[in-house]
Design a protein around this motif. Structure first.
Motif, PDB file in Angstrom:
ATOM      1  N   SER A   1       6.111  40.323  -9.974  1.00  0.00           N
ATOM      2  CA  SER A   1       5.280  41.008  -9.220  1.00  0.00           C
ATOM      3  C   SER A   1       5.661  42.059  -8.189  1.00  0.00           C
ATOM      4  O   SER A   1       7.165  42.339  -8.001  1.00  0.00           O
ATOM      5  N   LEU A   2       4.856  42.990  -8.182  1.00  0.00           N
ATOM      6  CA  LEU A   2       5.290  44.208  -7.017  1.00  0.00           C
ATOM      7  C   LEU A   2       3.975  44.932  -6.532  1.00  0.00           C
ATOM      8  O   LEU A   2       2.742  44.492  -7.091  1.00  0.00           O
ATOM      9  N   ILE A   3       4.054  45.808  -5.794  1.00  0.00           N
ATOM     10  CA  ILE A   3       3.007  46.596  -5.223  1.00  0.00           C
ATOM     11  C   ILE A   3       3.361  47.908  -5.575  1.00  0.00           C
ATOM     12  O   ILE A   3       4.578  48.624  -5.222  1.00  0.00           O
TER      13      ILE A   3
ATOM     14  N   PHE B   1      -2.250  40.866  -0.168  1.00  0.00           N
ATOM     15  CA  PHE B   1      -2.480  40.940   1.142  1.00  0.00           C
ATOM     16  C   PHE B   1      -1.251  41.596   1.976  1.00  0.00           C
ATOM     17  O   PHE B   1       0.103  41.229   1.278  1.00  0.00           O
ATOM     18  N   TRP B   2      -1.250  42.069   2.962  1.00  0.00           N
ATOM     19  CA  TRP B   2      -0.200  42.705   3.605  1.00  0.00           C
ATOM     20  C   TRP B   2      -0.135  42.727   5.326  1.00  0.00           C
ATOM     21  O   TRP B   2      -1.249  43.116   5.720  1.00  0.00           O
ATOM     22  N   PHE B   3       0.904  42.396   5.870  1.00  0.00           N
ATOM     23  CA  PHE B   3       0.894  42.743   7.335  1.00  0.00           C
ATOM     24  C   PHE B   3       1.961  43.981   7.410  1.00  0.00           C
ATOM     25  O   PHE B   3       3.127  43.787   6.965  1.00  0.00           O
TER      26      PHE B   3
END
Length: 141
Positions: free
Chosen positions: A112-114, A135-137
């Motif tokens: 996986s990656l963004i 999702f991301w903080f």
């Protein structure tokens, strides 16, 4: 660079921080990474479970691409950087790095990656499936 240049793909856990920084800058990722913080770059490399490189098979073996990833080598691998120097983009180096990651991880490990917005087409072309539920903080510094 000639499109038919021979490229060497390898695991390189002790990658030089200066080389890593240079490829981040040359790839365009330098705008989104802490390239002016050597201690943080060192921590990024030493904290990675997998560092793969692409080097030209010529004198000096110049670095032209890198993958930095976190993985358990059993279930999943998260690629935090796939960086290819602009001079080598479009020559199959990114795909070669991804192929090497898949080879080293084996068929039972998902990847996986963004993606950066301008790289989405690349990941689609190499056959990665776009996922909607990420999702991301945000980091504070």
């Amino acid at each position: 660079m000639a499109e038919n240049s021979h490229v060497l793909y390898a695991s390189e856990p002790a990658l030089d921080i200066g080389e890593f920084r240079r490829v981040l800058v040359e790839s365009g990722l330098g705008e989104t990474r802490p390239v002016d913080d050597p201690a943080r770059l060192r921590a990024m490399l030493t904290g990675a479970d997998l560092v793969l490189t692409a080097r030209l098979d010529i004198e000096g073996k110049p670095l032209i691409g890198v993958i930095r990833a976190m993985t358990d080598f059993s279930w999943v691998c998260y690629i935090s950087e796939l960086a290819v120097s602009r001079s080598a983009q479009g020559l199959g180096i990114g795909k070669g790095l991804m192929d090497e990651a898949r080879r080293q991880l084996g068929p039972s490990v998902a990847i996986s990656l963004i993606s950066m917005p301008d790289a989405v087409g690349f990941y689609e072309r190499i056959g990665m499936k776009r996922m909607a539920d990420a999702f991301w903080f945000s980091r504070k510094s």
